[in-house]
Design an enzyme around this catalytic site. Structure first.
Site, PDB file in Angstrom:
ATOM      1  N   GLU A   1      -6.699   4.696   7.735  1.00 38.35           N
ATOM      2  CA  GLU A   1      -6.531   6.131   7.429  1.00 38.35           C
ATOM      3  C   GLU A   1      -7.790   6.686   6.769  1.00 38.35           C
ATOM      4  O   GLU A   1      -8.142   7.849   6.973  1.00 38.35           O
ATOM      5  CB  GLU A   1      -5.283   6.337   6.552  1.00 38.35           C
ATOM      6  CG  GLU A   1      -4.008   6.136   7.365  1.00 38.35           C
ATOM      7  CD  GLU A   1      -2.813   5.631   6.584  1.00 38.35           C
ATOM      8  OE1 GLU A   1      -2.822   5.685   5.331  1.00 38.35           O
ATOM      9  OE2 GLU A   1      -1.852   5.154   7.229  1.00 38.35           O
TER      10      GLU A   1
ATOM     11  N   GLU B   1      -5.352  -5.023  10.624  1.00 43.71           N
ATOM     12  CA  GLU B   1      -4.346  -3.987  10.836  1.00 43.71           C
ATOM     13  C   GLU B   1      -4.634  -3.266  12.157  1.00 43.71           C
ATOM     14  O   GLU B   1      -5.422  -2.307  12.174  1.00 43.71           O
ATOM     15  CB  GLU B   1      -4.374  -2.981   9.693  1.00 43.71           C
ATOM     16  CG  GLU B   1      -4.075  -3.593   8.345  1.00 43.71           C
ATOM     17  CD  GLU B   1      -3.489  -2.561   7.399  1.00 43.71           C
ATOM     18  OE1 GLU B   1      -2.371  -2.791   6.927  1.00 43.71           O
ATOM     19  OE2 GLU B   1      -4.130  -1.531   7.157  1.00 43.71           O
TER      20      GLU B   1
ATOM     21  N   SER C   1       3.397  -2.260  10.322  1.00 41.23           N
ATOM     22  CA  SER C   1       4.866  -2.243  10.470  1.00 41.23           C
ATOM     23  C   SER C   1       5.518  -3.577  10.099  1.00 41.23           C
ATOM     24  O   SER C   1       6.453  -4.013  10.769  1.00 41.23           O
ATOM     25  CB  SER C   1       5.259  -1.811  11.880  1.00 41.23           C
ATOM     26  OG  SER C   1       4.803  -0.490  12.136  1.00 41.23           O
TER      27      SER C   1
ATOM     28  N   GLY D   1       2.447   2.204  10.759  1.00 39.52           N
ATOM     29  CA  GLY D   1       3.392   3.307  10.618  1.00 39.52           C
ATOM     30  C   GLY D   1       4.090   3.678  11.919  1.00 39.52           C
ATOM     31  O   GLY D   1       4.738   4.724  12.006  1.00 39.52           O
TER      32      GLY D   1
ATOM     33  N   GLY E   1       2.796  -1.172   4.345  1.00 39.09           N
ATOM     34  CA  GLY E   1       2.793   0.251   4.005  1.00 39.09           C
ATOM     35  C   GLY E   1       4.203   0.727   3.708  1.00 39.09           C
ATOM     36  O   GLY E   1       4.746   0.521   2.626  1.00 39.09           O
ATOM     37  N   GLY E   2       4.830   1.353   4.703  1.00 38.44           N
ATOM     38  CA  GLY E   2       6.137   1.989   4.536  1.00 38.44           C
ATOM     39  C   GLY E   2       7.172   1.135   3.819  1.00 38.44           C
ATOM     40  O   GLY E   2       7.862   1.618   2.903  1.00 38.44           O
TER      41      GLY E   2
ATOM     42  N   HIS F   1      -9.295   1.157   4.727  1.00 39.72           N
ATOM     43  CA  HIS F   1      -8.028   1.348   5.439  1.00 39.72           C
ATOM     44  C   HIS F   1      -8.262   2.278   6.631  1.00 39.72           C
ATOM     45  O   HIS F   1      -9.065   3.201   6.555  1.00 39.72           O
ATOM     46  CB  HIS F   1      -6.980   1.939   4.490  1.00 39.72           C
ATOM     47  CG  HIS F   1      -5.610   1.917   5.063  1.00 39.72           C
ATOM     48  ND1 HIS F   1      -5.170   2.873   5.944  1.00 39.72           N
ATOM     49  CD2 HIS F   1      -4.584   1.030   4.921  1.00 39.72           C
ATOM     50  CE1 HIS F   1      -3.927   2.587   6.298  1.00 39.72           C
ATOM     51  NE2 HIS F   1      -3.551   1.472   5.702  1.00 39.72           N
TER      52      HIS F   1
ATOM     53  N   ASN G   1       0.856  -1.188   0.000  1.00 40.82           N
ATOM     54  CA  ASN G   1       0.000   0.000   0.000  1.00 40.82           C
ATOM     55  C   ASN G   1       0.890   1.235   0.000  1.00 40.82           C
ATOM     56  O   ASN G   1       1.491   1.569   1.017  1.00 40.82           O
ATOM     57  CB  ASN G   1      -0.892  -0.023   1.253  1.00 40.82           C
ATOM     58  CG  ASN G   1      -1.667   1.268   1.413  1.00 40.82           C
ATOM     59  OD1 ASN G   1      -1.867   2.008   0.449  1.00 40.82           O
ATOM     60  ND2 ASN G   1      -2.093   1.552   2.632  1.00 40.82           N
ATOM     61  N   TRP G   2       0.960   1.892  -1.146  1.00 42.01           N
ATOM     62  CA  TRP G   2       1.872   3.033  -1.276  1.00 42.01           C
ATOM     63  C   TRP G   2       1.290   4.321  -0.684  1.00 42.01           C
ATOM     64  O   TRP G   2       1.959   5.341  -0.664  1.00 42.01           O
ATOM     65  CB  TRP G   2       2.222   3.258  -2.748  1.00 42.01           C
ATOM     66  CG  TRP G   2       3.095   2.195  -3.333  1.00 42.01           C
ATOM     67  CD1 TRP G   2       3.617   1.096  -2.695  1.00 42.01           C
ATOM     68  CD2 TRP G   2       3.570   2.123  -4.685  1.00 42.01           C
ATOM     69  NE1 TRP G   2       4.374   0.352  -3.571  1.00 42.01           N
ATOM     70  CE2 TRP G   2       4.360   0.958  -4.797  1.00 42.01           C
ATOM     71  CE3 TRP G   2       3.398   2.918  -5.823  1.00 42.01           C
ATOM     72  CZ2 TRP G   2       4.984   0.589  -5.980  1.00 42.01           C
ATOM     73  CZ3 TRP G   2       4.012   2.554  -7.005  1.00 42.01           C
ATOM     74  CH2 TRP G   2       4.795   1.404  -7.092  1.00 42.01           C
ATOM     75  N   LYS G   3       0.033   4.287  -0.266  1.00 43.03           N
ATOM     76  CA  LYS G   3      -0.615   5.486   0.278  1.00 43.03           C
ATOM     77  C   LYS G   3      -0.437   6.643  -0.714  1.00 43.03           C
ATOM     78  O   LYS G   3      -0.476   6.418  -1.909  1.00 43.03           O
ATOM     79  CB  LYS G   3      -0.046   5.810   1.666  1.00 43.03           C
ATOM     80  CG  LYS G   3       0.005   4.582   2.576  1.00 43.03           C
ATOM     81  CD  LYS G   3       0.309   4.911   3.988  1.00 43.03           C
ATOM     82  CE  LYS G   3       0.463   3.617   4.769  1.00 43.03           C
ATOM     83  NZ  LYS G   3       0.288   3.771   6.181  1.00 43.03           N
TER      84      LYS G   3
HETATM   85  C1  PEP Z   1      -0.641   0.120   5.913  1.00 41.59           C
HETATM   86  O1  PEP Z   1      -0.580   1.228   5.393  1.00 41.59           O
HETATM   87  O2  PEP Z   1      -1.592  -0.613   5.643  1.00 41.59           O
HETATM   88  C2  PEP Z   1       0.410  -0.284   6.846  1.00 41.59           C
HETATM   89  C3  PEP Z   1       0.293  -1.430   7.467  1.00 41.59           C
HETATM   90  O3  PEP Z   1       1.474   0.585   7.015  1.00 41.59           O
HETATM   91  P1  PEP Z   1       2.892   0.249   7.699  1.00 41.59           P
HETATM   92  O4  PEP Z   1       3.379  -1.057   7.106  1.00 41.59           O
HETATM   93  O5  PEP Z   1       3.771   1.409   7.324  1.00 41.59           O
HETATM   94  O6  PEP Z   1       2.661   0.133   9.171  1.00 41.59           O
END
Ligand code: PEP
Length: 230
Positions: free
Chosen positions: A87, A155, A191, A161, A212-213, A85, A7-9
């Site tokens: 966010e 999640e 994470s 994040g 994500g990251g 998500h 997930n590049w957001k």
């Molecule tokens: C996400 O955006 O779904 C996520 C899990 O982010 P991260 O891996 O950065 O915690």
């Protein structure tokens, strides 16, 4: 085969998307999916990788400024979408009901869906975790059922994040609970990094990861995909 979705957001426009896609190849034995921002979807699809959007609306078209529909995504060659998500829930007013509507519309059009659920730290610490997850999952289950193409991403909001992950035991426990409510693949998100991916992905009931990251960097995303393939 485990599903690993990046997930590049709100990162990577078309140019950076083309660069990433040219440098990335999906390791054998894993279902790797890239989820770039809407404007970068054509560049990602052209690369031949499997591509999901980060959201999708429930209507086919209409007066919904800023939204994108399932038929529009299909026209581009997009294979699926993330919905719900945290966010989106936290900053854009997404509710269990809108998540369920988006999920069922996308599935009916033949898109795959990763529907996200997860508790906040406050909910976990006040003993409401099961109730929150049950509501989130059952609202989706009531309209979509255990449909082919549907996956849930667990999640925990406190792990997204933050560099904090659920322990393998916490992940196992919650994944089993979610599967008892809706029997579909359940991905872990929060994470996930190259150094914790193998342990998390080897837990019973962990069918993949939403990253994500660490999905923004080709090497780290590749390493996570490789951990899933072992
Ligand atoms: C996400 O955006 O779904 C996520 C899990 O982010 P991260 O891996 O950065 O915690």
């Amino acid at each position: 085969m485990k599903l690993i979705a990046g997930n590049w957001k709100m990162f990577k426009g078309p140019r950076e998307t083309r660069e990433f896609c040219a440098a990335f190849s999906t390791p054998a034995g894993v279902d790797a999916v890239l989820c770039p921002p809407f404007v970068s979807l054509p560049a990602a699809v052209e690369s031949g990788h499997t591509v999901f959007a980060q959201n999708v609306h429930w209507a086919d078209d209409g007066a919904f400024t800023g939204e994108i529909s399932a038929p529009m995504l299909l026209e581009l060659g997009v294979s699926g979408a993330i919905v719900g998500h945290s966010e989106r829930r936290q900053y854009f007013g997404e509710t269990d009901e809108t998540v369920a509507r988006r999920t069922v519309a996308a599935l009916r059009h033949g898109l795959r869906v990763i529907a996200c659920v997860g508790e906040s730290l406050e909910e976990r610490e006040s003993g409401q975790m099961d109730l929150v997850l049950r509501l989130q999952v059952e609202t989706i289950a009531d309209v979509a059922g255990a449909e082919e193409g549907l996956a849930i991403a667990y999640e925990p909001v406190w792990a997204i994040g933050t560099g904090q992950t659920a322990t393998p035991e916490q992940a196992r426990e919650v994944h089993a609970f979610i599967k008892s409510l809706l029997d579909v693949p359940v991905l872990y998100g929060g994470s996930v990094k190259p150094d914790n991916a193998e342990e998390l992905l080897s837990q019973e009931g962990v069918d993949g990861a939403l990253v994500g990251g660490a999905s923004l960097d080709v090497e780290s995303f590749t390493a996570i995909c490789q951990a899933a393939a072992t």
